[in-house]
Design an enzyme around this catalytic site. Sequence first.
Site, PDB file in Angstrom:
ATOM      1  CB  SER A  47      -0.904   0.129   1.368  1.00 26.68           C
ATOM      2  OG  SER A  47      -1.650   1.025   1.348  1.00 26.68           O
ATOM      3  NE  ARG A  65      -4.014  -7.206  -3.148  1.00 27.85           N
ATOM      4  CZ  ARG A  65      -5.169  -7.730  -3.531  1.00 27.85           C
ATOM      5  NH1 ARG A  65      -5.472  -7.340  -4.886  1.00 27.85           N
ATOM      6  NH2 ARG A  65      -6.077  -8.077  -2.688  1.00 27.85           N
ATOM      7  CB  THR A 106      -5.208   1.832   6.060  1.00 32.80           C
ATOM      8  OG1 THR A 106      -4.368   1.805   4.794  1.00 32.80           O
ATOM      9  CG2 THR A 106      -4.941   0.635   6.839  1.00 32.80           C
ATOM     10  CB  CYS A 155      -0.072  -9.497 -16.272  1.00 32.24           C
ATOM     11  SG  CYS A 155       0.694 -10.428 -14.659  1.00 32.24           S
ATOM     12  CB  CYS A 178       0.932 -15.280  -9.670  1.00 31.52           C
ATOM     13  SG  CYS A 178      -0.698 -14.347  -9.380  1.00 31.52           S
ATOM     14  CB  CYS A 223      -1.763  -7.489  -8.620  1.00 28.56           C
ATOM     15  SG  CYS A 223      -2.078  -7.751 -10.427  1.00 28.56           S
ATOM     16  CB  CYS A 234      -5.527 -11.583 -14.702  1.00 26.92           C
ATOM     17  SG  CYS A 234      -5.194 -12.376 -13.292  1.00 26.92           S
TER      18      CYS A 234
END
Lengths: 627, 258
Positions: A140, A385, A421, A572, A596, A599, A602
């Site tokens: 984040s 992400r 958050t 991606c 991977c 995130c 896709c």
Amino acid sequence: MHRLLCFFPSKSNPLKNPISPFRNLPIFRTENPTRSPLRPATGFGLHPSVPTPPNRSPLSRFHLVSTNLSSLIHSTGGTRRFSGESGGREALHYDVVIVGAGPAGLSAAIRLKQLCRARNTDLSVCVLEKGSEVGAHIISGNVFEPRALDELIPCWRDEGAPIEVPVSHDKFWLLTENRALSLPSPFDNKGNYVISLSQLVRWMATKAEELGVEIYPGFAASEILYDEDDKVVGVATNDMGVAKDGSKKETFQRGVELKGHITLLAEGCRGSLSEKIIRDYKLRDKGQGQHQTYAIGIKEVWEIEEGKHVPGTVLHTVGWPLDMKTYGGSFLYHMNNRQISIGLVIALNYRNPYLSPFDEFQKLKHHPAIKSLLEGGSVLQYGARTLNEGGFQSIPNPVFPGGAIIGCSAGYINVPKIKGTHTAMKSGMLAAEAAFNVLDGGAQMEMYWDSLKRSWIWEELYRSRNYRPAFEYGLIPGLAFSALERYVFRGRLPLTLKHGKPDHEATDIAGVHTPIQYPRPDGRVSFDVPTSLYRSNTNHEHDQPAHLRLRDPTIPERVNLPLYAGPESRYCPARVYEYVPDEKHGMKLHINAQNCLHCKACDVKDPKQNIEWTVPEGGGGPGYTIT
Amino acid sequence: MKILVAVKRVIDYAVKVRVKPNKSGVETSNVKMSMNPFCEIALEEALRIRESGAAKEVVAVTVGPAQCADTLRTALAMGADRAVHVDAGAAPVLPLSVAKILRALVQVEQPGLLILGKQAIDDDCNQTGQMVAGLLKWPQGTFASKVVLDKEKQVATVEREVDGGLETLCLDLPAVITTDLRLNQPRYATLPNIMKAKSKVIKKVTPEELNVEIKSDLEVVQVTEPPKRKAGVIISSVDELIDKLKNEVVSCNILNCK
């Protein structure tokens, strides 16, 4: 796995209506055998109970099927399994099962235990985390508003919380290719802190464990468990030690069922189980009604030269490298220890299928004002992400029979503030209070939805509801409207703007755009994907079934490639999807699932929604520590 | 028979390692730690020997600071019966000191077999197993890729991976075995076992109680990153090659010459 495709309704008795053993239905749901009055304690069960993912090899199905008497009678086809103990899995029982050890999940766990202490009672709380350790999948910005933490742990300052850098400067730039125009900052970050959320979550986990919460990293909840009334009774972890072809390796371990009176899903944005629950129980319609919209954030943590580092500096930019039609912007936050977080967030309703968020981020770093800051420094970590941008209009009703969805899985990010958050934590706390009243007082879980609507989350998201949708009209109208909203209307306009098309439908066909030529990385400020991936500490057990499932395996070559020029090979951030030449004629999609970053881009952006992100073996994925 | 397995807590193998800015060592704060992969293999082998009936008890032991208890919990979750934690403080303990501690523990526990990983992935020393065997005057089978125990004859047949190929040794028990990569595939610790391991007791010991003095004969002066690999240069003529050989290059790799 859509429940409507389950072959027969929950209460039928398959012994009376035997199915043809040769019927091969790919999609099932699992039932809880021990709750059925019809089901004996051991031996064969009476309900179909198959947690089989679609691409399981027949061999493993046969092995588990053959351990069960009734299955020999009924299913040589192998996809249906009758079980006494749900296919031989051990079941552990808790009062509350929480999926995801992030800010929302841990806040809920801590709040539950605090309430227990206050009322002199106890509830068993279990938190499952798919990352190898707590914080490994947490990434984040992050400029942290301590509002929720002040309510949860008022004396966090004395308890060693890794919240040390107060915001000192708030800057906002409009970038062109070579210039940076300083604009008045739309943010007011006084009282907020620049932190690493991964570090904060790890600290929260120690607090939770001190209170008696059981946290289990390295275990991925892959399946929801239902009882015969379609109520959620828990989750199950996936089997470990399954080879790529579906067969069992020598280290095979069957998954475990975690049964809870209440199940809280805190999987983060586009959580795989949460999306299933939202679809199955139609929670969007029961909530605010609009679909969720998303953005992808790509970030690096740098260690820069001493003289350039000013702790607490918060910088946001808009404009270059994104065009007028693409919503997004960058952030650059100075933490401590000469570390900075720099990232680019791009809304996933971008139109040009040739856009590559990763390469746009590399381009951004070459802007003169930013490059001068980064030169001489080194990259410590990289990650990416998706985040939700739907705000108020997209909030689903988070309550389902047997539990609730908390945090970004429901979607409480305040988009104009770019903070989620504090709202995620508050939503966890509210759900915990509701859950406690359910378990200790006989209330209904619906009180969570009610308390959410009466809380500051609702008020905050209501006031900020129109900022993001205004950008559907373009960058300048959006900025102009934002200024009006901020200084004049402050959310009091009697209308609520709607979102545009869902992100996956917003992609134009490739024919109306030209391919974008991105500059090659220079290895000092910009990098290629393999180098960046290495810095994310990503790792998966390579010999496991690919966790990225194609609902229709022909669509990439039939639709994605010819119509959209294979956008998944560009959006991606880990280059999982590659089109490689195959022996016969054209190009074939190759999935490097091991790269991977979890995130979920896709899952969001695939034009035909053909890619389904499912959870791989627990313990895999990125290893974030300072993001 | 009891088997003693020594495990070490190291930086996780998937983590990108960084040198501290003051070059005194490697950055270990905010970095994921886990059990050394070779130690996992050693523990797995001990568990398999116990499951085959040749041993009764598997005891896991580690030397290190307080956080090492997590590594022992993983060992207990994988199936070890007991765990011993030798708390030697925060400073890294060198192989010779570890070997002395293990010797003292062996004299207390009296195992029939001591299994370790061949080396730790943080220092790559490959010394502890051999040193313990020397101190105990026990036979050693290092780099084991196959271990077969004969209970009646009290003999271990160890196939070792050596530079020239595979060597098979027959060791009289008690013996020291260090494990190599291809020995086995360690099992996953299941959730129920992890839960049970949380409540198991870990015995804490200090080096003083074992009468071992930890002194370091070595001092780490500096830790630096290896020099970055320079890109290759394509040479266009023989003259240029000769010029480079005379003036620039100390060692060279001639791959392609036009």
